[in-house]
Design a protein around this motif. Structure first.
Motif, PDB file in Angstrom:
ATOM      1  N   PRO A 183      -3.763 -10.875   0.331  1.00  9.42           N
ATOM      2  CA  PRO A 183      -5.127 -10.497   0.727  1.00  9.42           C
ATOM      3  C   PRO A 183      -5.132  -9.711   2.038  1.00  9.42           C
ATOM      4  O   PRO A 183      -4.413 -10.039   2.984  1.00  9.42           O
ATOM      5  CB  PRO A 183      -5.822 -11.851   0.890  1.00  9.42           C
ATOM      6  CG  PRO A 183      -5.074 -12.762  -0.027  1.00  9.42           C
ATOM      7  CD  PRO A 183      -3.645 -12.315   0.044  1.00  9.42           C
ATOM      8  N   GLY A 184      -5.930  -8.658   2.063  1.00 14.91           N
ATOM      9  CA  GLY A 184      -6.020  -7.815   3.246  1.00 14.91           C
ATOM     10  C   GLY A 184      -5.014  -6.679   3.285  1.00 14.91           C
ATOM     11  O   GLY A 184      -5.089  -5.829   4.176  1.00 14.91           O
ATOM     12  N   LYS A 185      -4.087  -6.630   2.334  1.00 11.10           N
ATOM     13  CA  LYS A 185      -3.046  -5.620   2.334  1.00 11.10           C
ATOM     14  C   LYS A 185      -3.297  -4.549   1.268  1.00 11.10           C
ATOM     15  O   LYS A 185      -3.832  -4.839   0.194  1.00 11.10           O
ATOM     16  CB  LYS A 185      -1.684  -6.259   2.081  1.00 11.10           C
ATOM     17  CG  LYS A 185      -1.277  -7.265   3.149  1.00 11.10           C
ATOM     18  CD  LYS A 185      -1.093  -6.595   4.516  1.00 11.10           C
ATOM     19  CE  LYS A 185      -0.596  -7.588   5.549  1.00 11.10           C
ATOM     20  NZ  LYS A 185      -0.392  -6.963   6.879  1.00 11.10           N
ATOM     21  N   LYS A 186      -2.877  -3.335   1.613  1.00  9.98           N
ATOM     22  CA  LYS A 186      -2.963  -2.204   0.691  1.00  9.98           C
ATOM     23  C   LYS A 186      -1.549  -1.760   0.347  1.00  9.98           C
ATOM     24  O   LYS A 186      -0.754  -1.452   1.230  1.00  9.98           O
ATOM     25  CB  LYS A 186      -3.762  -1.066   1.321  1.00  9.98           C
ATOM     26  CG  LYS A 186      -5.226  -1.439   1.562  1.00  9.98           C
ATOM     27  CD  LYS A 186      -6.044  -0.258   2.043  1.00  9.98           C
ATOM     28  CE  LYS A 186      -7.524  -0.639   2.176  1.00  9.98           C
ATOM     29  NZ  LYS A 186      -8.352   0.505   2.618  1.00  9.98           N
ATOM     30  N   ILE A 187      -1.274  -1.719  -0.955  1.00 12.03           N
ATOM     31  CA  ILE A 187       0.086  -1.569  -1.462  1.00 12.03           C
ATOM     32  C   ILE A 187       0.220  -0.290  -2.280  1.00 12.03           C
ATOM     33  O   ILE A 187      -0.681   0.073  -3.046  1.00 12.03           O
ATOM     34  CB  ILE A 187       0.468  -2.772  -2.358  1.00 12.03           C
ATOM     35  CG1 ILE A 187       0.153  -4.093  -1.644  1.00 12.03           C
ATOM     36  CG2 ILE A 187       1.927  -2.686  -2.781  1.00 12.03           C
ATOM     37  CD1 ILE A 187       0.902  -4.324  -0.359  1.00 12.03           C
ATOM     38  N   GLY A 188       1.355   0.380  -2.139  1.00 12.45           N
ATOM     39  CA  GLY A 188       1.668   1.524  -2.971  1.00 12.45           C
ATOM     40  C   GLY A 188       2.863   1.219  -3.850  1.00 12.45           C
ATOM     41  O   GLY A 188       3.828   0.582  -3.411  1.00 12.45           O
ATOM     42  N   ILE A 189       2.813   1.669  -5.092  1.00  6.64           N
ATOM     43  CA  ILE A 189       3.925   1.518  -6.029  1.00  6.64           C
ATOM     44  C   ILE A 189       4.317   2.910  -6.522  1.00  6.64           C
ATOM     45  O   ILE A 189       3.490   3.616  -7.128  1.00  6.64           O
ATOM     46  CB  ILE A 189       3.556   0.633  -7.235  1.00  6.64           C
ATOM     47  CG1 ILE A 189       3.045  -0.746  -6.786  1.00  6.64           C
ATOM     48  CG2 ILE A 189       4.748   0.508  -8.189  1.00  6.64           C
ATOM     49  CD1 ILE A 189       4.072  -1.607  -6.091  1.00  6.64           C
ATOM     50  N   ILE A 190       5.558   3.315  -6.253  1.00  8.59           N
ATOM     51  CA  ILE A 190       6.029   4.628  -6.711  1.00  8.59           C
ATOM     52  C   ILE A 190       6.792   4.454  -8.013  1.00  8.59           C
ATOM     53  O   ILE A 190       7.784   3.730  -8.068  1.00  8.59           O
ATOM     54  CB  ILE A 190       6.931   5.298  -5.663  1.00  8.59           C
ATOM     55  CG1 ILE A 190       6.214   5.420  -4.315  1.00  8.59           C
ATOM     56  CG2 ILE A 190       7.366   6.672  -6.152  1.00  8.59           C
ATOM     57  CD1 ILE A 190       7.087   6.002  -3.216  1.00  8.59           C
ATOM     58  N   GLY A 191       6.319   5.149  -9.048  1.00  9.49           N
ATOM     59  CA  GLY A 191       6.932   5.058 -10.365  1.00  9.49           C
ATOM     60  C   GLY A 191       6.213   4.053 -11.236  1.00  9.49           C
ATOM     61  O   GLY A 191       6.089   2.876 -10.862  1.00  9.49           O
ATOM     62  N   VAL A 192       5.701   4.502 -12.368  1.00  7.94           N
ATOM     63  CA  VAL A 192       5.032   3.596 -13.310  1.00  7.94           C
ATOM     64  C   VAL A 192       5.915   3.508 -14.548  1.00  7.94           C
ATOM     65  O   VAL A 192       5.774   4.258 -15.503  1.00  7.94           O
ATOM     66  CB  VAL A 192       3.618   4.092 -13.670  1.00  7.94           C
ATOM     67  CG1 VAL A 192       2.929   3.106 -14.610  1.00  7.94           C
ATOM     68  CG2 VAL A 192       2.783   4.265 -12.404  1.00  7.94           C
ATOM     69  N   GLY A 193       6.884   2.597 -14.474  1.00  8.66           N
ATOM     70  CA  GLY A 193       7.825   2.381 -15.558  1.00  8.66           C
ATOM     71  C   GLY A 193       8.104   0.911 -15.689  1.00  8.66           C
ATOM     72  O   GLY A 193       7.235   0.076 -15.401  1.00  8.66           O
ATOM     73  N   GLY A 194       9.327   0.561 -16.094  1.00 10.96           N
ATOM     74  CA  GLY A 194       9.661  -0.841 -16.273  1.00 10.96           C
ATOM     75  C   GLY A 194       9.449  -1.647 -15.003  1.00 10.96           C
ATOM     76  O   GLY A 194       8.793  -2.689 -15.010  1.00 10.96           O
ATOM     77  N   LEU A 195       9.994  -1.170 -13.881  1.00 18.30           N
ATOM     78  CA  LEU A 195       9.812  -1.870 -12.609  1.00 18.30           C
ATOM     79  C   LEU A 195       8.418  -1.629 -12.040  1.00 18.30           C
ATOM     80  O   LEU A 195       7.757  -2.555 -11.571  1.00 18.30           O
ATOM     81  CB  LEU A 195      10.861  -1.421 -11.588  1.00 18.30           C
ATOM     82  CG  LEU A 195      12.202  -2.161 -11.597  1.00 18.30           C
ATOM     83  CD1 LEU A 195      13.009  -1.832 -12.841  1.00 18.30           C
ATOM     84  CD2 LEU A 195      12.996  -1.839 -10.354  1.00 18.30           C
TER      85      LEU A 195
END
Length: 359
Positions: free
Chosen positions: A186-198
């Protein structure tokens, strides 16, 4: 009681051409039996990009013959006399690591004694293409049975289907561990690079951990709808949105990169982090090292980090969260007999988002 008559057979890679769909089904010799081991009748095994990489000797020369697969779920059929907490009939999983020194090399190991087995420097046995302390070779989960030290066999919560649990053991744990370590919540903003298995697990677990905001990054717009359905708030197609860096600058606390290519524009992604933010790389490129200017870190006090799979305690914690939050990975089940066709499909990027082989 135990069953010592299991016949260990699997899809064996004999050389680099095995990655072209040329694995052969044959019997193999598992590790020498020890009374701390369990034998598992494999029901499911996830298909990981690492499998292809090892089959084609992408990171280093592979010790052929090799049976890959390190997202194993199955039923215990044999239990050593020194095993505690596991019984015949238990459903368990085995991830990418199947042994560490556990103090057996020189009597003490800081990593193994503190739940950091994944970083043990004295003995690190991969679930396939590795060596145990006695010199026995490790064989993976594209197979009928798996023998493994019981310390690395993890009970699967009843509410998680086996096909869903399998890819959590590598893909899920590989992103869960750094999300938890670097404060996703909560309170954190997250980035995810790559939309695949991981990457799709990155979105799912960031959401399950309670992140306020999730931004998914991919090169093209084709996975936008999927990313938003998985739980991302925003999707950025970096090759199709020229102003994406300026638009999203200084917005994220943490970025997890699942991309396994040194062409990733790291300097651009670092600009998206807030001061004191962290960029964690979990994808391991075959095509050489990353390069970026030191000033990109110094100017905003950023951390550039790496993270490796999940230790047994982290896998248990992740599975408990997945059960509590009803985490539902996107998987496609395929018969074990079709393994050669399946790895070719994965290599072409056809999986949405994880293939699981089923015995």
């Amino acid at each position: 009681m135990s069953d010592s008559t299991s016949k260990f057979e699997g899809w064996i890679g004999l050389d680099q051409d095995s990655a072209k769909g040329q694995m052969v089904w044959r019997e193999f010799q598992p590790k020498a039996w020890e009374e701390t081991d369990v034998d598992i009748r494999i029901t499911h095994c996830g298909v990981c990009a690492s499998d292809l990489c090892v089959l084609r000797s992408g990171w280093r020369p592979t010790p052929y013959p090799c049976c890959v697969g390190h997202e194993i779920v199955g039923i215990i059929v044999r239990v050593g006399s020194q095993v505690k907490g596991l019984e015949i009939g238990d459903r368990v999983g085995v991830g990418p690591q199947s042994d560490s020194c556990r103090g057996r090399v020189d009597g003490h190991c800081v990593e193994c004694s503190t739940g950091n087995e994944k970083y043990c420097t004295k003995l690190w046995t991969g679930t396939y293409a590795g060596r145990y302390l006695d010199g026995s070779k490790s064989y993976g989960g594209y197979a009928s049975f798996n023998r493994v030290p019981s310390h690395f066999a993890i009970k699967i919560p009843d509410v998680i289907p086996s096909a869903a649990a399998a890819p959590m053991l590598c893909a899920g744990a590989t992103v869960y561990a750094p999300l938890k370590q670097y404060g996703c919540g909560p309170g954190k903003k997250i980035g995810i690079i790559g939309v695949g298995g991981l990457g799709h697990f990155g979105i799912l677990f960031a959401k399950a951990l309670g992140a306020d905001w999730i931004t998914a990054f991919s090169r093209k717009a084709s996975k936008r709808d999927d990313a938003l359905k998985l739980g991302a708030n925003v999707y950025v197609a970096t090759c199709e949105e020229p102003e994406w860096v300026a638009r999203h600058a200084n917005t994220l606390d943490l970025i997890i990169s699942t991309v396994s290519s040194n062409t990733l524009p790291i300097s651009d992604h670092l600009k998206v982090l807030k001061s004191n933010g962290a960029f964690v790389q979990v994808g391991n490129p075959e095509d050489g090292p990353f390069t970026f200017p030191a000033g990109a870190l110094i100017g905003m006090g950023l951390r550039f980090c790496g993270s490796k799979i999940g230790s047994p305690s982290e896998v248990r914690e992740m599975l408990a969260l997945a059960a509590a939050k009803n985490v539902q990975p996107w998987i496609e089940e395929r018969p074990m007999k079709a393994a050669n066709q399946v790895i070719l499909g994965m290599d072409q990027g056809e999986a949405r988002y994880r293939y699981v082989l089923v015995n």
